[in-house]
Motif scaffolding. Structure first.
Motif, PDB file in Angstrom:
ATOM      1  N   LEU A 115     -13.791   7.906  -2.281  1.00 38.49           N
ATOM      2  CA  LEU A 115     -13.004   7.908  -3.516  1.00 38.49           C
ATOM      3  C   LEU A 115     -11.832   6.944  -3.349  1.00 38.49           C
ATOM      4  O   LEU A 115     -11.038   7.084  -2.424  1.00 38.49           O
ATOM      5  CB  LEU A 115     -12.502   9.314  -3.823  1.00 38.49           C
ATOM      6  CG  LEU A 115     -11.643   9.472  -5.072  1.00 38.49           C
ATOM      7  CD1 LEU A 115     -12.398   9.054  -6.319  1.00 38.49           C
ATOM      8  CD2 LEU A 115     -11.169  10.917  -5.199  1.00 38.49           C
ATOM      9  N   VAL A 116     -11.721   5.998  -4.266  1.00 39.86           N
ATOM     10  CA  VAL A 116     -10.714   4.941  -4.157  1.00 39.86           C
ATOM     11  C   VAL A 116      -9.519   5.213  -5.059  1.00 39.86           C
ATOM     12  O   VAL A 116      -8.372   5.050  -4.634  1.00 39.86           O
ATOM     13  CB  VAL A 116     -11.345   3.580  -4.514  1.00 39.86           C
ATOM     14  CG1 VAL A 116     -10.299   2.485  -4.570  1.00 39.86           C
ATOM     15  CG2 VAL A 116     -12.440   3.235  -3.519  1.00 39.86           C
ATOM     16  N   ALA A 117      -9.781   5.598  -6.318  1.00 48.27           N
ATOM     17  CA  ALA A 117      -8.690   5.746  -7.276  1.00 48.27           C
ATOM     18  C   ALA A 117      -9.095   6.723  -8.377  1.00 48.27           C
ATOM     19  O   ALA A 117     -10.278   6.834  -8.712  1.00 48.27           O
ATOM     20  CB  ALA A 117      -8.332   4.398  -7.898  1.00 48.27           C
ATOM     21  N   ILE A 118      -8.092   7.399  -8.917  1.00 48.64           N
ATOM     22  CA  ILE A 118      -8.291   8.387  -9.984  1.00 48.64           C
ATOM     23  C   ILE A 118      -7.234   8.162 -11.049  1.00 48.64           C
ATOM     24  O   ILE A 118      -6.079   7.859 -10.725  1.00 48.64           O
ATOM     25  CB  ILE A 118      -8.130   9.832  -9.456  1.00 48.64           C
ATOM     26  CG1 ILE A 118      -9.120  10.132  -8.355  1.00 48.64           C
ATOM     27  CG2 ILE A 118      -8.279  10.837 -10.569  1.00 48.64           C
ATOM     28  CD1 ILE A 118      -8.864  11.485  -7.694  1.00 48.64           C
ATOM     29  N   ILE A 119      -7.619   8.349 -12.316  1.00 50.91           N
ATOM     30  CA  ILE A 119      -6.640   8.398 -13.396  1.00 50.91           C
ATOM     31  C   ILE A 119      -7.033   9.519 -14.336  1.00 50.91           C
ATOM     32  O   ILE A 119      -8.210   9.684 -14.659  1.00 50.91           O
ATOM     33  CB  ILE A 119      -6.526   7.051 -14.145  1.00 50.91           C
ATOM     34  CG1 ILE A 119      -5.398   7.109 -15.170  1.00 50.91           C
ATOM     35  CG2 ILE A 119      -7.850   6.649 -14.789  1.00 50.91           C
ATOM     36  CD1 ILE A 119      -4.987   5.750 -15.720  1.00 50.91           C
ATOM     37  N   ASN A 120      -6.055  10.324 -14.743  1.00 48.76           N
ATOM     38  CA  ASN A 120      -6.377  11.421 -15.641  1.00 48.76           C
ATOM     39  C   ASN A 120      -5.938  11.109 -17.068  1.00 48.76           C
ATOM     40  O   ASN A 120      -5.451  10.008 -17.366  1.00 48.76           O
ATOM     41  CB  ASN A 120      -5.778  12.738 -15.139  1.00 48.76           C
ATOM     42  CG  ASN A 120      -4.256  12.748 -15.191  1.00 48.76           C
ATOM     43  OD1 ASN A 120      -3.631  11.886 -15.807  1.00 48.76           O
ATOM     44  ND2 ASN A 120      -3.658  13.728 -14.536  1.00 48.76           N
ATOM     45  N   ASN A 121      -6.094  12.095 -17.942  1.00 47.55           N
ATOM     46  CA  ASN A 121      -5.842  11.887 -19.359  1.00 47.55           C
ATOM     47  C   ASN A 121      -4.371  11.574 -19.643  1.00 47.55           C
ATOM     48  O   ASN A 121      -4.063  10.909 -20.629  1.00 47.55           O
ATOM     49  CB  ASN A 121      -6.263  13.148 -20.121  1.00 47.55           C
ATOM     50  CG  ASN A 121      -6.429  12.889 -21.585  1.00 47.55           C
ATOM     51  OD1 ASN A 121      -6.892  11.827 -21.974  1.00 47.55           O
ATOM     52  ND2 ASN A 121      -6.060  13.841 -22.409  1.00 47.55           N
ATOM     53  N   ALA A 122      -3.494  12.053 -18.773  1.00 46.48           N
ATOM     54  CA  ALA A 122      -2.067  11.816 -18.955  1.00 46.48           C
ATOM     55  C   ALA A 122      -1.619  10.488 -18.357  1.00 46.48           C
ATOM     56  O   ALA A 122      -0.439  10.142 -18.449  1.00 46.48           O
ATOM     57  CB  ALA A 122      -1.268  12.956 -18.331  1.00 46.48           C
ATOM     58  N   GLY A 123      -2.551   9.790 -17.720  1.00 49.23           N
ATOM     59  CA  GLY A 123      -2.190   8.516 -17.110  1.00 49.23           C
ATOM     60  C   GLY A 123      -1.723   8.620 -15.674  1.00 49.23           C
ATOM     61  O   GLY A 123      -1.335   7.610 -15.075  1.00 49.23           O
ATOM     62  N   SER A 124      -1.766   9.806 -15.107  1.00 43.91           N
ATOM     63  CA  SER A 124      -1.393   9.970 -13.708  1.00 43.91           C
ATOM     64  C   SER A 124      -2.486   9.404 -12.815  1.00 43.91           C
ATOM     65  O   SER A 124      -3.665   9.567 -13.087  1.00 43.91           O
ATOM     66  CB  SER A 124      -1.185  11.455 -13.387  1.00 43.91           C
ATOM     67  OG  SER A 124      -0.107  11.964 -14.136  1.00 43.91           O
ATOM     68  N   THR A 125      -2.062   8.755 -11.748  1.00 44.75           N
ATOM     69  CA  THR A 125      -3.011   8.088 -10.862  1.00 44.75           C
ATOM     70  C   THR A 125      -2.825   8.548  -9.424  1.00 44.75           C
ATOM     71  O   THR A 125      -1.763   9.056  -9.035  1.00 44.75           O
ATOM     72  CB  THR A 125      -2.816   6.562 -10.918  1.00 44.75           C
ATOM     73  OG1 THR A 125      -1.465   6.243 -10.546  1.00 44.75           O
ATOM     74  CG2 THR A 125      -3.088   6.025 -12.313  1.00 44.75           C
ATOM     75  N   ASN A 126      -3.865   8.347  -8.657  1.00 51.30           N
ATOM     76  CA  ASN A 126      -3.818   8.619  -7.234  1.00 51.30           C
ATOM     77  C   ASN A 126      -4.765   7.651  -6.546  1.00 51.30           C
ATOM     78  O   ASN A 126      -5.798   7.257  -7.128  1.00 51.30           O
ATOM     79  CB  ASN A 126      -4.214  10.064  -6.931  1.00 51.30           C
ATOM     80  CG  ASN A 126      -3.629  10.547  -5.624  1.00 51.30           C
ATOM     81  OD1 ASN A 126      -2.938   9.807  -4.928  1.00 51.30           O
ATOM     82  ND2 ASN A 126      -3.904  11.795  -5.278  1.00 51.30           N
ATOM     83  N   TYR A 127      -4.419   7.269  -5.319  1.00 50.89           N
ATOM     84  CA  TYR A 127      -5.174   6.242  -4.612  1.00 50.89           C
ATOM     85  C   TYR A 127      -5.444   6.650  -3.175  1.00 50.89           C
ATOM     86  O   TYR A 127      -4.653   7.359  -2.559  1.00 50.89           O
ATOM     87  CB  TYR A 127      -4.403   4.916  -4.607  1.00 50.89           C
ATOM     88  CG  TYR A 127      -4.112   4.376  -5.979  1.00 50.89           C
ATOM     89  CD1 TYR A 127      -2.931   4.687  -6.640  1.00 50.89           C
ATOM     90  CD2 TYR A 127      -5.030   3.563  -6.632  1.00 50.89           C
ATOM     91  CE1 TYR A 127      -2.666   4.201  -7.906  1.00 50.89           C
ATOM     92  CE2 TYR A 127      -4.781   3.075  -7.901  1.00 50.89           C
ATOM     93  CZ  TYR A 127      -3.592   3.402  -8.534  1.00 50.89           C
ATOM     94  OH  TYR A 127      -3.342   2.922  -9.797  1.00 50.89           O
ATOM     95  N   ALA A 128      -6.557   6.155  -2.653  1.00 50.14           N
ATOM     96  CA  ALA A 128      -6.813   6.309  -1.230  1.00 50.14           C
ATOM     97  C   ALA A 128      -5.757   5.527  -0.454  1.00 50.14           C
ATOM     98  O   ALA A 128      -5.282   4.483  -0.898  1.00 50.14           O
ATOM     99  CB  ALA A 128      -8.204   5.784  -0.899  1.00 50.14           C
ATOM    100  N   ASP A 129      -5.412   6.048   0.709  1.00 51.57           N
ATOM    101  CA  ASP A 129      -4.382   5.386   1.518  1.00 51.57           C
ATOM    102  C   ASP A 129      -4.753   3.941   1.827  1.00 51.57           C
ATOM    103  O   ASP A 129      -3.883   3.065   1.910  1.00 51.57           O
ATOM    104  CB  ASP A 129      -4.167   6.153   2.823  1.00 51.57           C
ATOM    105  CG  ASP A 129      -3.439   7.467   2.613  1.00 51.57           C
ATOM    106  OD1 ASP A 129      -3.499   8.315   3.513  1.00 51.57           O
ATOM    107  OD2 ASP A 129      -2.819   7.642   1.543  1.00 51.57           O
ATOM    108  N   SER A 130      -6.047   3.687   1.982  1.00 50.48           N
ATOM    109  CA  SER A 130      -6.502   2.357   2.379  1.00 50.48           C
ATOM    110  C   SER A 130      -6.273   1.301   1.298  1.00 50.48           C
ATOM    111  O   SER A 130      -6.325   0.105   1.586  1.00 50.48           O
ATOM    112  CB  SER A 130      -7.986   2.395   2.742  1.00 50.48           C
ATOM    113  OG  SER A 130      -8.747   2.889   1.657  1.00 50.48           O
ATOM    114  N   VAL A 131      -6.023   1.728   0.051  1.00 52.83           N
ATOM    115  CA  VAL A 131      -5.853   0.752  -1.031  1.00 52.83           C
ATOM    116  C   VAL A 131      -4.502   0.859  -1.721  1.00 52.83           C
ATOM    117  O   VAL A 131      -4.211   0.066  -2.625  1.00 52.83           O
ATOM    118  CB  VAL A 131      -6.974   0.892  -2.087  1.00 52.83           C
ATOM    119  CG1 VAL A 131      -8.342   0.814  -1.425  1.00 52.83           C
ATOM    120  CG2 VAL A 131      -6.840   2.168  -2.897  1.00 52.83           C
ATOM    121  N   LYS A 132      -3.677   1.809  -1.337  1.00 51.55           N
ATOM    122  CA  LYS A 132      -2.366   1.969  -1.974  1.00 51.55           C
ATOM    123  C   LYS A 132      -1.550   0.686  -1.854  1.00 51.55           C
ATOM    124  O   LYS A 132      -1.491   0.067  -0.801  1.00 51.55           O
ATOM    125  CB  LYS A 132      -1.607   3.125  -1.328  1.00 51.55           C
ATOM    126  CG  LYS A 132      -1.969   4.479  -1.863  1.00 51.55           C
ATOM    127  CD  LYS A 132      -1.142   5.574  -1.203  1.00 51.55           C
ATOM    128  CE  LYS A 132      -1.560   6.942  -1.712  1.00 51.55           C
ATOM    129  NZ  LYS A 132      -0.829   8.032  -1.024  1.00 51.55           N
TER     130      LYS A 132
END
Length: 119
Positions: free
Chosen positions: A47-64
């Motif tokens: 898993l590399v990146a996530i974005i939810n309906n509110a626009g919040s994001t999260n990233y794998a450490d390797s790509v931050k």
């Protein structure tokens, strides 16, 4: 059935950039959450990146700090902006999305797009 169509992969030199696109075909009402995964040869899907309906994001450490996951709700599209690419970023990149459309809830995957980082 909602399909996700990916585009934008290719061959790029180390330090370069690419922008991957993932667009939902057909009519949908909303994408609740969208993800980008990648799978390198001989490795598990990551898993590399996530974005939810509110626009919040999260990233794998390797790509931050190098990748971002913008979305365009008007186009029912999600993107992955890849900057400062490294050879270890070489993989097939897949998008997935959960949302709702005229037929109800959906959970779909794209077909994958190859990203190769090499000089």
């Amino acid at each position: 059935q909602v399909q996700l169509v990916e585009s934008g992969g290719g061959l790029v030199q180390p330090g370069g950039s690419l922008r991957l696109s993932c667009a939902a075909s057909g009519s949908i009402f909303n994408i609740y959450i969208a993800n980008w995964y990648r799978q390198a040869p001989g490795k598990q899907r990551e898993l590399v990146a996530i974005i939810n309906n509110a626009g919040s994001t999260n990233y794998a450490d390797s790509v931050k700090g190098r990748f971002t996951i913008p979305r365009d709700n008007a186009k029912n599209a999600v993107y992955l902006q890849l900057n400062s690419l490294k050879p270890e970023d070489t993989a097939v990149y897949y998008c997935s999305a959960d949302g709702v459309g005229p037929s109800g809830l959906f959970a779909s995957w794209g077909q994958g797009t190859q990203v190769t980082v090499s000089s």
